[in-house]
Motif scaffolding. Structure first.
Motif, PDB file in Angstrom:
ATOM      1  N   PHE A  56      84.130  35.490 -12.149  1.00  0.00           N
ATOM      2  CA  PHE A  56      82.680  35.688 -12.289  1.00  0.00           C
ATOM      3  C   PHE A  56      82.359  37.125 -12.712  1.00  0.00           C
ATOM      4  O   PHE A  56      81.283  37.641 -12.431  1.00  0.00           O
ATOM      5  CB  PHE A  56      81.983  35.329 -10.964  1.00  0.00           C
ATOM      6  N   ASP A  57      83.340  37.761 -13.343  1.00  0.00           N
ATOM      7  CA  ASP A  57      83.140  39.116 -13.863  1.00  0.00           C
ATOM      8  C   ASP A  57      82.892  40.152 -12.782  1.00  0.00           C
ATOM      9  O   ASP A  57      82.274  41.180 -13.036  1.00  0.00           O
ATOM     10  CB  ASP A  57      81.957  39.139 -14.854  1.00  0.00           C
ATOM     11  N   GLU A  58      83.343  39.876 -11.573  1.00  0.00           N
ATOM     12  CA  GLU A  58      83.265  40.884 -10.518  1.00  0.00           C
ATOM     13  C   GLU A  58      84.686  41.431 -10.353  1.00  0.00           C
ATOM     14  O   GLU A  58      85.512  40.836  -9.658  1.00  0.00           O
ATOM     15  CB  GLU A  58      82.717  40.282  -9.225  1.00  0.00           C
ATOM     16  N   HIS A  59      84.948  42.524 -11.035  1.00  0.00           N
ATOM     17  CA  HIS A  59      86.312  43.053 -11.077  1.00  0.00           C
ATOM     18  C   HIS A  59      86.476  44.154 -10.043  1.00  0.00           C
ATOM     19  O   HIS A  59      85.770  45.164 -10.087  1.00  0.00           O
ATOM     20  CB  HIS A  59      86.634  43.562 -12.484  1.00  0.00           C
ATOM     21  N   ILE A  60      87.386  43.936  -9.117  1.00  0.00           N
ATOM     22  CA  ILE A  60      87.600  44.927  -8.064  1.00  0.00           C
ATOM     23  C   ILE A  60      89.098  45.156  -7.896  1.00  0.00           C
ATOM     24  O   ILE A  60      89.912  44.318  -8.286  1.00  0.00           O
ATOM     25  CB  ILE A  60      87.018  44.462  -6.713  1.00  0.00           C
ATOM     26  N   GLY A  65      80.038  39.089   1.878  1.00  0.00           N
ATOM     27  CA  GLY A  65      78.628  39.101   1.476  1.00  0.00           C
ATOM     28  C   GLY A  65      78.389  38.258   0.244  1.00  0.00           C
ATOM     29  O   GLY A  65      79.300  37.646  -0.310  1.00  0.00           O
ATOM     30  N   MET A  66      77.123  38.243  -0.185  1.00  0.00           N
ATOM     31  CA  MET A  66      76.763  37.497  -1.386  1.00  0.00           C
ATOM     32  C   MET A  66      77.248  38.268  -2.613  1.00  0.00           C
ATOM     33  O   MET A  66      77.271  39.496  -2.614  1.00  0.00           O
ATOM     34  CB  MET A  66      75.229  37.346  -1.497  1.00  0.00           C
ATOM     35  N   ALA A  93      84.318  36.428   1.053  1.00  0.00           N
ATOM     36  CA  ALA A  93      84.848  36.846   2.367  1.00  0.00           C
ATOM     37  C   ALA A  93      86.365  36.942   2.223  1.00  0.00           C
ATOM     38  O   ALA A  93      87.084  35.972   2.446  1.00  0.00           O
ATOM     39  CB  ALA A  93      84.467  35.848   3.454  1.00  0.00           C
ATOM     40  N   PHE A  94      86.843  38.105   1.818  1.00  0.00           N
ATOM     41  CA  PHE A  94      88.286  38.256   1.576  1.00  0.00           C
ATOM     42  C   PHE A  94      88.671  39.740   1.705  1.00  0.00           C
ATOM     43  O   PHE A  94      87.816  40.601   1.898  1.00  0.00           O
ATOM     44  CB  PHE A  94      88.668  37.724   0.184  1.00  0.00           C
ATOM     45  N   GLY A  95      89.974  39.998   1.569  1.00  0.00           N
ATOM     46  CA  GLY A  95      90.449  41.393   1.565  1.00  0.00           C
ATOM     47  C   GLY A  95      90.369  42.039   2.934  1.00  0.00           C
ATOM     48  O   GLY A  95      89.909  43.173   3.082  1.00  0.00           O
ATOM     49  N   PHE A  96      90.871  41.342   3.954  1.00  0.00           N
ATOM     50  CA  PHE A  96      90.690  41.822   5.328  1.00  0.00           C
ATOM     51  C   PHE A  96      91.625  42.975   5.715  1.00  0.00           C
ATOM     52  O   PHE A  96      91.616  43.437   6.850  1.00  0.00           O
ATOM     53  CB  PHE A  96      90.768  40.649   6.317  1.00  0.00           C
ATOM     54  N   SER A  97      92.411  43.430   4.770  1.00  0.00           N
ATOM     55  CA  SER A  97      93.114  44.716   4.885  1.00  0.00           C
ATOM     56  C   SER A  97      93.975  44.858   6.142  1.00  0.00           C
ATOM     57  O   SER A  97      94.003  45.921   6.778  1.00  0.00           O
ATOM     58  CB  SER A  97      92.094  45.863   4.795  1.00  0.00           C
ATOM     59  N   ASN A 109      79.755  44.962   1.240  1.00  0.00           N
ATOM     60  CA  ASN A 109      79.286  44.423  -0.032  1.00  0.00           C
ATOM     61  C   ASN A 109      80.294  44.673  -1.158  1.00  0.00           C
ATOM     62  O   ASN A 109      80.879  45.749  -1.244  1.00  0.00           O
ATOM     63  CB  ASN A 109      77.952  45.102  -0.365  1.00  0.00           C
ATOM     64  N   ILE A 110      80.448  43.691  -2.029  1.00  0.00           N
ATOM     65  CA  ILE A 110      81.417  43.819  -3.133  1.00  0.00           C
ATOM     66  C   ILE A 110      81.022  44.929  -4.104  1.00  0.00           C
ATOM     67  O   ILE A 110      81.858  45.497  -4.805  1.00  0.00           O
ATOM     68  CB  ILE A 110      81.578  42.465  -3.871  1.00  0.00           C
ATOM     69  N   ASN A 111      79.758  45.261  -4.104  1.00  0.00           N
ATOM     70  CA  ASN A 111      79.241  46.258  -5.044  1.00  0.00           C
ATOM     71  C   ASN A 111      79.549  47.698  -4.654  1.00  0.00           C
ATOM     72  O   ASN A 111      79.224  48.620  -5.386  1.00  0.00           O
ATOM     73  CB  ASN A 111      77.715  46.105  -5.111  1.00  0.00           C
ATOM     74  N   ARG A 112      80.186  47.894  -3.493  1.00  0.00           N
ATOM     75  CA  ARG A 112      80.386  49.277  -3.025  1.00  0.00           C
ATOM     76  C   ARG A 112      81.429  50.024  -3.850  1.00  0.00           C
ATOM     77  O   ARG A 112      81.530  51.236  -3.758  1.00  0.00           O
ATOM     78  CB  ARG A 112      80.786  49.287  -1.552  1.00  0.00           C
TER      79      ARG A 112
END
Ligand code: FAD
Length: 367
Positions: free
Chosen positions: A212-216, A317-318, A328-332, A363-366
């Protein structure tokens, strides 16, 4: 093969199946797609530490709520999954580590998390199994341990009983969003139409977000573990160290379960392998911290595949780009304890679009 549902969940670790259970309680139609078996990845192979202390303080409200849910597991999912409130000791091996523990205990107090600081003498009086090299510790009495093999499958069975659809050995190969919702395609050729999509795909969460083009940036790491043959039961408390490079607990049957350092993996193939040199270093630490372990015998080593975010806290988050996409992922390395509350959060995000717990820092946007 076509399916129309309210919510599709990618990933059947604890996060995904706990979310499915709560969503069924809200009356939504739900399907979980798991590439392997429920709980076969990080959720099923972890150390089993149910720990609040030592976390990033942004996680503490979630971790405290999750701790309440751990207590309620028999009612929630019909099993306590060997959860036991043994307390957790975080050990300091230097003055600097002790200062870090003192600092954390002040922050924890603001979140009303009870933590007791112990100096060398009181620590050795209360926990005589510890070696001389430990100079002090912080003790969190409400922390504990559980059996990771049991937790995700028990949530999965409860979700199934509540009416969720669970598709094992059926990976999702792609997902698209349009004005009518999501179209999800699986490796078995199934086409699934859903209003909401949940990305609880663990160490593969960046791949799904990328559709969905959310590249992290997500780094895959593989905590290195070993277990010994049973020994007399002498270590009731769960133990970690400041710096988190070592942890040990003893099962009721007497096995010492011990972790530290990292192994290697091939994420594409879902294969991971522990490293002997890392296990050797960890076993030297074990004997230093718990001298009675020198007589133990290692019977198995293993690792798992875990997604670490650059700031070591998860993405929850959304989506910022796609409506009705929940991450809801990447629980490190510390998402086992959070699993139960993550189910509640997923459900709240799906049904209300917001969450009553403070999840903004995740938030994924951080990035
Ligand atoms: C060795 C080890 C020790 C650990 N120790 C602890 C500990 O003591 N305490 C603690 O709190 N945490 C610990 N952790 C971390 C904890 O296990 C994880 O953070 C947590 O289990 C993550 O749960 P999850 O549901 O997000 O991910 P997972 O359990 O990894 O589940 C994600 C699932 O998604 C599936 N999936 C991925 N992509 C797709 C796709 N495209 N289609 C279908 N399915 C897909 C995967 O197969 C996987 O089963 C440890 C982790 C490891 C590896």
């Amino acid at each position: 093969m076509k399916l129309n549902i309210d919510v599709a969940i990618i990933g059947g670790g604890t996060a995904g199946v706990a979310g499915a259970l709560d969503l069924r309680k809200q009356g939504l139609t739900v399907a979980v797609f798991e590439r392997h078996k429920i709980g076969s990845q990080a959720s099923g192979v972890n150390y089993g530490g149910v720990r609040q202390q030592g976390r990033n303080t942004d996680e503490l409200p979630l971790s405290k709520r999750s701790r309440e849910l751990w207590e309620q597991l028999p009612n929630l999912i019909g099993s306590n999954c060997d959860f036991e409130s043994t307390g957790h000791l975080k050990l300091a091996r230097s003055e600097k580590e002790m200062e870090d523990l003192e600092q954390f205990s002040k922050l924890a107090a603001k979140h009303k998390l009870e933590i007791e600081l112990l100096d060398h003498r009181s620590l050795r009086d209360r926990f005589p199994v510890l070696g001389e090299s430990v100079i002090g510790a912080s003790y969190c009495p409400s922390d504990g341990k559980a059996n990771p093999r049991l937790v995700a499958p028990a949530f999965g069975r409860a979700a199934l009983k509540a009416g969720a659809l669970i598709f094992e050995e059926e990976g999702v190969t792609n997902a698209l969003h349009s004005s009518t919702g999501f179209l999800i395609e699986t490796e078995k050729g199934r086409k699934v139409y859903s209003r909401v999509l949940v990305n609880s795909s663990g160490a593969w969460g960046d791949t799904v977000a990328g559709w969905f083009d959310e590249h992290i940036v997500l780094e895959v790491k593989n905590p290195n573990m070993f277990v010994t043959a049973p020994m007399p039961y002498r270590l009731k408390v769960n133990i970690g160290v400041s710096g988190a490079d070592f942890y040990v607990r003893q099962t009721d049957r007497g096995n010492l379960i011990c972790g530290g350092g990292f192994g290697i993996s091939d994420r594409q193939a879902s294969l991971s392998r522990p490293k002997l040199d890392v296990a050797q270093e960890t076993s030297a630490r074990l004997i230093d911290i718990i001298p009675f372990a020198s007589e133990s015998m290692v019977i198995r080593t293993w690792t798992g595949i875990e997604g670490f975010m650059p700031d070591s806290i998860p993405v929850i988050g959304m989506s910022e780009k796609i409506p009705e996409l929940v991450h809801a992922f990447g629980f490190s390395g510390h998402g086992f304890q959070l699993g139960p509350v993550v189910g509640e959060i997923i459900s709240e995000l799906v049904t209300k679009g917001s969450c009553s717990l403070p999840i903004k820092p995740f938030n994924i946007n951080r990035f």
